[in-house]
Design a protein around this motif. Structure first.
Motif, PDB file in Angstrom:
ATOM      1  N   GLN A  31      37.366  36.555  39.494  1.00 12.03           N
ATOM      2  CA  GLN A  31      38.440  37.542  39.685  1.00 12.03           C
ATOM      3  C   GLN A  31      39.358  37.148  40.838  1.00 12.03           C
ATOM      4  OE1 GLN A  31      36.819  41.565  39.940  1.00 12.03           O
ATOM      5  NE2 GLN A  31      35.256  41.021  38.445  1.00 12.03           N
ATOM      6  N   GLU A  32      40.581  37.622  40.736  1.00 11.80           N
ATOM      7  CA  GLU A  32      41.580  37.336  41.747  1.00 11.80           C
ATOM      8  C   GLU A  32      41.278  38.170  42.998  1.00 11.80           C
ATOM      9  OE1 GLU A  32      46.276  36.514  40.846  1.00 11.80           O
ATOM     10  OE2 GLU A  32      45.242  38.169  39.899  1.00 11.80           O
ATOM     11  N   ARG A  88      42.186  40.347  45.920  1.00 14.54           N
ATOM     12  CA  ARG A  88      43.341  41.165  46.280  1.00 14.54           C
ATOM     13  C   ARG A  88      42.974  42.002  47.496  1.00 14.54           C
ATOM     14  NH1 ARG A  88      46.150  44.386  41.935  1.00 14.54           N
ATOM     15  NH2 ARG A  88      47.816  42.961  41.429  1.00 14.54           N
ATOM     16  N   HIS A 127      46.788  39.731  35.521  1.00 17.15           N
ATOM     17  CA  HIS A 127      47.058  38.311  35.395  1.00 17.15           C
ATOM     18  C   HIS A 127      45.816  37.587  34.855  1.00 17.15           C
ATOM     19  CE1 HIS A 127      48.639  34.416  36.057  1.00 17.15           C
ATOM     20  NE2 HIS A 127      47.778  34.132  37.000  1.00 17.15           N
ATOM     21  N   ARG A 129      39.320  36.361  33.674  1.00 20.66           N
ATOM     22  CA  ARG A 129      38.828  36.769  34.991  1.00 20.66           C
ATOM     23  C   ARG A 129      37.770  37.861  34.946  1.00 20.66           C
ATOM     24  NH1 ARG A 129      41.946  34.745  39.038  1.00 20.66           N
ATOM     25  NH2 ARG A 129      43.929  33.822  38.413  1.00 20.66           N
TER      26      ARG A 129
END
Ligand SMILES: [Zn+2]
Ligand SMILES: [Zn+2]
Ligand SMILES: [Zn+2]
Length: 326
Positions: A42-43, A45, A65, A70
């Motif tokens: 996962q991104e 953030r 995104h 993800r």
């Protein structure tokens, strides 16, 4: 080959008393360990917690995104000591089929659809999308009839998944095989065998999203496609998925008839075609609030047997709001 020794991923956790086993957050549980490793896909953030794949917590996405690569989870199964009856099993609720689903058809042109007969809170793994696993013989042109319904589950871009496979204790030839298979295109095709998941219609403002949950191992054959509610869904609402612009173009020749407020073929297409997911979510929230207001007006609570008349006003059913973490 997947059944040999370390090629199967399972845990030994168990509970003699027959209670739900706390595999989730247990660092010595093999299955949770992999589930947690997948979290790193996962991104990152700021101020935003990660998406969790547990049995009872809502699955809330951290971003849109490359969402499909993800947000991946790993669940315990019947092969584990816990038999999947634990907190690390995102497939536990969908397999219980908690939500009554109705098949319906609005008119002759549109196909069948499905709608929920009860409320579904945002982040709920509602049901699995099942079918046969088929390989890349299913390319547009060859069998595009089936392609209408099939959903792709393995991608060349799954680089992070392949990196994880290489870090595990799989037998070398098995590792080589699943790395190779994960680069090929595999689909879940519900045309011959499958469940009502395939009847979820396309919508340009859909309320469900697909995620992948692996069980037992990490080959494309071990993928479960789970449909998760992205918004609070009120009773009577059709369950919908966004099949994407390519699909709608090919299938409807850009004449989408989903009828949603954001339909690319609708009167407000210019406003919504470039709308970000956040904006669409805000619209969904407004819609939901209006539906709940209507629901409160239409559904009268049953009279409560109480001598205290003045208390009755406060007896409206409680509706628990789920708020997004982001
Ligand atoms: Zn476990
Ligand atoms: Zn478990
Ligand atoms: Zn397990």
């Amino acid at each position: 080959m997947s059944k040999e020794g370390d090629n199967t991923i399972k845990c030994q956790c168990h509970d003699e008393s027959g209670e739900i086993v706390p595999c989730y957050d247990n660092v010595s549980c093999n299955c949770y360990w992999i589930n947690q490793k997948m979290r790193s896909f996962q991104e990152k953030r700021n101020n935003c917690s990660y998406t969790e794949f547990s049995s009872f917590k809502p699955i809330l996405f951290t971003g849109t995104h490359s969402h499909f690569y993800r947000h991946v989870g790993f669940a315990c199964s019947e092969l584990c000591g816990c038999k999947g009856n634990c907190t690390n099993n995102a497939l536990l609720l969908p397999n219980k089929r908690l939500f009554p689903i109705e098949v319906f058809r609005n008119n002759e042109i549109l196909g069948f659809g499905v709608r929920t007969l009860s409320m579904i809170p945002a982040g709920t793994p509602v049901m699995e999308f099942t079918g046969e696993i088929v390989g890349d013989q299913l390319t547009p042109g060859a069998h595009w009839d089936n392609g209408d319904y099939a959903y792709q589950i393995s991608y060349r871009d799954d680089e992070q998944l392949r990196n994880l496979i290489k870090k595990l204790n799989f037998k070398p030839e098995y590792e080589k095989l699943i790395v190779k298979l994960s680069q090929k295109k595999y689909y879940i095709d519900p045309k011959v065998q499958g469940n009502v998941g395939r009847m979820a219609c396309h919508s340009c403002a859909s309320n469900l999203e697909w995620v992948r949950v692996f069980q037992k191992s990490l080959s494309p054959a071990h993928v479960h496609l789970v449909m998760v509610s992205m918004v609070n869904i009120t009773a009577g609402t059709p369950l919908t998925i966004d099949y994407g612009a390519t699909y709608t173009k090919q299938r409807f020749d850009s004449n989408c008839m989903c009828g949603s407020f954001a339909c690319l073929n609708g009167p407000d297409a210019a406003t919504y075609s470039k709308a970000m997911t956040l904006k669409l979510s805000m619209c969904h929230k407004t819609l939901y609030d209006a539906q709940i207001k209507e629901w409160r007006q239409v559904i009268k609570p049953a009279p409560v047997e109480s001598n205290n008349e003045a208390n009755n006003e406060n007896n409206l059913p409680e509706i628990v709001e789920i708020t997004e973490k982001s």
